[in-house]
Design a protein around this motif. Structure first.
Motif, short mmCIF file in Angstrom:
data_model
loop_
_atom_site.label_atom_id
_atom_site.label_comp_id
_atom_site.label_asym_id
_atom_site.label_seq_id
_atom_site.Cartn_x
_atom_site.Cartn_y
_atom_site.Cartn_z
N ALA A 34 -0.67 18.42 -6.61
CA ALA A 34 -0.98 19.01 -7.91
C ALA A 34 0.26 19.07 -8.78
O ALA A 34 0.19 18.90 -10.01
CB ALA A 34 -1.56 20.42 -7.72
N GLY A 35 1.42 19.30 -8.16
CA GLY A 35 2.67 19.32 -8.90
C GLY A 35 2.97 17.99 -9.56
O GLY A 35 3.54 17.94 -10.67
N LYS A 36 2.59 16.90 -8.91
CA LYS A 36 2.80 15.57 -9.52
C LYS A 36 1.94 15.39 -10.76
O LYS A 36 2.39 14.82 -11.77
CB LYS A 36 2.49 14.48 -8.49
N ILE A 37 0.70 15.86 -10.69
CA ILE A 37 -0.18 15.76 -11.87
C ILE A 37 0.34 16.63 -13.00
O ILE A 37 0.39 16.19 -14.17
CB ILE A 37 -1.61 16.18 -11.50
N VAL A 38 0.75 17.87 -12.68
CA VAL A 38 1.26 18.77 -13.71
C VAL A 38 2.53 18.20 -14.34
O VAL A 38 2.72 18.24 -15.56
CB VAL A 38 1.53 20.16 -13.11
N ALA A 39 3.42 17.64 -13.50
CA ALA A 39 4.65 17.04 -14.02
C ALA A 39 4.35 15.86 -14.93
O ALA A 39 5.01 15.67 -15.96
CB ALA A 39 5.55 16.60 -12.87
N LYS A 99 -4.08 14.89 5.66
CA LYS A 99 -4.49 13.72 6.43
C LYS A 99 -4.20 12.44 5.66
O LYS A 99 -3.72 11.45 6.23
CB LYS A 99 -5.98 13.80 6.75
N ALA A 100 -4.47 12.43 4.37
CA ALA A 100 -4.22 11.25 3.56
C ALA A 100 -2.72 10.94 3.49
O ALA A 100 -2.30 9.78 3.56
CB ALA A 100 -4.78 11.44 2.15
N THR A 152 -1.48 9.13 -2.09
CA THR A 152 -2.56 10.07 -2.32
C THR A 152 -3.22 9.76 -3.67
O THR A 152 -2.74 8.94 -4.45
CB THR A 152 -2.02 11.51 -2.32
N ALA A 153 -4.31 10.47 -3.94
CA ALA A 153 -5.02 10.24 -5.20
C ALA A 153 -4.13 10.57 -6.40
O ALA A 153 -4.12 9.84 -7.40
CB ALA A 153 -6.29 11.08 -5.23
N ALA A 154 -3.38 11.66 -6.29
CA ALA A 154 -2.50 12.05 -7.40
C ALA A 154 -1.38 11.03 -7.59
O ALA A 154 -1.04 10.65 -8.71
CB ALA A 154 -1.91 13.43 -7.14
N GLU A 155 -0.79 10.57 -6.48
CA GLU A 155 0.29 9.58 -6.57
C GLU A 155 -0.22 8.27 -7.17
O GLU A 155 0.46 7.65 -8.00
CB GLU A 155 0.89 9.35 -5.20
N VAL A 159 -0.77 8.79 -11.06
CA VAL A 159 0.47 8.82 -11.85
C VAL A 159 1.14 7.45 -11.83
O VAL A 159 1.64 6.97 -12.86
CB VAL A 159 1.43 9.90 -11.31
N SER A 160 1.14 6.80 -10.67
CA SER A 160 1.75 5.47 -10.57
C SER A 160 1.06 4.47 -11.47
O SER A 160 1.71 3.64 -12.12
CB SER A 160 1.72 4.99 -9.11
N ASP A 161 -0.26 4.55 -11.55
CA ASP A 161 -1.01 3.63 -12.42
C ASP A 161 -0.70 3.89 -13.89
O ASP A 161 -0.63 2.94 -14.69
CB ASP A 161 -2.52 3.78 -12.18
#
Length: 549
Positions: free
Chosen positions: A205-210, A307-308, A315-318, A321-323
């Motif tokens: 979640a921190g990655k999305i917020v950032a 697990k992911a 992960t989904a967040a990574e 953001v990467s995309d």
């Protein structure tokens, strides 16, 4: 309107003290949770988030319940509309969800706060109290006592948040604006405040917020290019949601115990006056179940994300953001460099290197041609000496000592150098060599400046390895200029020395061209000045000196 001190005297000190005590404790807990959340274990984060959300939800639900109480007076006690209006389970759920979202955003944003934001968080407590005093004076003559607190809380919530926004805007105007040329720069500046969290869900979640913060920071920076006040305004808007969240927490602190209970108490009717002694159990059960469900959902999702992450895949967040950043990098000597920036640098260096080479060509070729032409013209002077009587005796004497070849070669060199000044040519050559060296040093410095600091591997979309010497190709014309003095045998101190070029440049760099012209001219003179055996003998001796040169 009475003066503020007079108005303040109307409020019981007990209510003031209760508000201040609750506000200090609750805001302090929110700040502590936000500050230490990156290092907290997942279960503790979940519990604190759920508790704070439940408390904030009461502040959001209170106005809705009071409006229901006002409407309830319109209906009969046992009517269908009365039963519908008395229900509030859906409202409690909606308010809890809204509070959970607000508190999560507040907690996730606090680790990036600076001194100004923390100071405003502390200042919000007395600001809310002052605003509520004024608001109560505004509504006490216009609103019935039962509904005054609702209006005071509503006005104080909005007004306090707006005051905090205005103060922060003034602070932002005094702070230097930050400039971001690309979204990537803003993303790297936002960092990963929750990157060390033990909770995979919080870290994700921190990655999305950032990323969302990076988008806002980049947009504010770009807006500031066209309007100087745009950046402070955008910066203020970034924190507006946090200020409204703090104000909502303070609203709960402003409510008395009876007013908090009224959220779960039966609504008053004509037959049943308002009371908070008997609470509706099902509403209390909903209020207790919602934070428990939030904790359970948090831990379940955290386990799934864990697990992911353990699988080694993004992960989904990574991935999201990467995309969005779509970062393509070159890997050079273990460091990341943005491909576009490096490609732009290579293109710029190619243009600069080619331009420098072209300038050197235009400046040096006329000087070199003039130098060679002068030496070819001096061949006649050498021939005049060569066929003079003193020269015959001198050569004869040198033949006895075996030094005739060196003697004739020195004479040829001396005659060719007569009247030749290569100082400008040598100065220009060293000047362009120095410029080429500076261009190479500048290229390396610019490349080092393009290195991306602390780029997480998950953010990289495409990676290409490059050899450290890849700049040699765009700099090849400049490198030729750098090595020209060395290849021609000219030292750095020889720039102003007349005659150096003939001894070092002619003999090493263009010997074939000069030798061809000299032999042609000397051979032509031999054919007209001597005959038969004399010509043959002279021609035979000619090869030795010129070959030496």
């Amino acid at each position: 309107m009475p003066a503020l001190p007079e108005l303040a005297q109307r409020l019981p000190l007990k209510a003031w003290g209760a508000y201040l005590l609750k506000a200090v404790v609750l805001v302090g807990i929110v700040c502590l949770v936000g500050h230490f959340a990156p290092s907290m274990p997942a279960p503790l984060v979940a519990v604190l988030w759920a508790v704070l959300s439940a408390v904030a939800a009461i502040g959001l639900a209170y106005p809705f319940v009071m409006r229901k109480a006002h409407k309830q007076s319109l209906y009969t006690a046992d009517g269908y509309l009365s039963r519908i209006n008395n229900g509030r389970t859906l409202r409690l759920v909606v308010c809890f969800v809204a509070a959970a979202v607000c508190m999560f955003g507040l907690i996730m944003g606090m680790p990036t706060w600076g001194a100004a934001e923390w100071a405003l968080a502390a200042l919000s407590i007395p600001i809310y109290l002052g605003v509520s005093i004024v608001a109560r004076q505004l509504v006490e003559r216009e609103v019935a006592p039962l509904y005054r607190t609702e209006r005071v809380v509503g006005i104080s919530w909005i007004a306090t948040a707006l005051v905090l926004c205005v103060i922060y805007l003034v602070i932002s105007l005094a702070l230097p604006g930050e400039s971001y040329n690309t979204l990537l720069e803003a993303q790297l500046a936002a960092g990963e405040p929750f990157g060390s969290s033990s909770s995979p869900l919080v870290a994700d979640a921190g990655k999305i917020v950032a990323f969302l913060d990076a988008v806002k920071m980049y947009a504010a920076s770009q807006a500031a290019h066209s309007l100087s006040v745009a950046y402070p305004v955008c910066r203020m808007l970034l924190y507006a949601s946090a200020f409204f969240g703090l104000a909502s927490v303070l609203s709960v602190c402003y409510l008395s115990t009876a007013e908090v209970k009224s959220v779960f108490a039966p609504l008053p009717t004509e037959q049943s006056p308002r009371t908070v002694d008997a609470l509706v159990k099902r509403y209390v059960a909903v209020a207790v179940a919602l934070p428990l469900c939030l904790v359970a959902a948090f831990m379940a999702v955290d386990w799934q994300v864990s697990k992911a992450s353990a699988s080694g895949e993004l992960t989904a967040a990574e991935s999201f953001v990467s995309d969005q950043i779509d970062l393509a990098v070159y890997l050079i000597d273990g460091k990341y460099y943005e491909q576009k920036a490096v490609d732009d640098l290579v293109g710029s260096l190619q243009e600069q290197s080619a331009a420098l080479s072209a300038d050197a060509h235009d400046a040096l070729v006329p000087l070199i041609n003039a130098s060679y032409d002068k030496r070819v013209e001096n061949v006649d002077e050498y021939l005049d000496w060569y066929y003079s009587l003193p020269a015959d005796y001198e050569r004869l004497a040198k033949m006895v000592t075996g030094e005739v070849d060196d003697f004739v070669a020195d004479q040829l060199s001396a005659k060719l150098e007569d009247g030749v000044d290569d100082s400008e040519l040598l100065s220009k050559l060293n000047e362009y060599s120095e410029q080429a060296s500076q261009l190479e040093a500048q290229a390396q410095e610019q490349l080092e400046g393009l290195a991306l600091p602390d780029v997480p591997d998950w953010l990289v979309k495409t990676e290409t390895a490059l050899d450290g010497g890849f700049l040699s190709q765009p700099l090849e014309p400049a490198e030729q200029l750098v090595s020209a003095p060395v290849r021609l045998g000219i030292s750095g101190a020889a720039g102003a020395a007349t005659g150096v070029l003939a001894k070092k440049v002619v003999t090493k760099a263009i010997q074939k061209q000069f030798f061809g012209k000299a032999v042609s001219r000397i051979g032509s003179a031999l054919g007209t000045r001597a005959a038969g055996a004399a010509a043959g003998g002279a021609a035979g001796s000619l090869a030795g000196p010129l070959g030496t040169v």
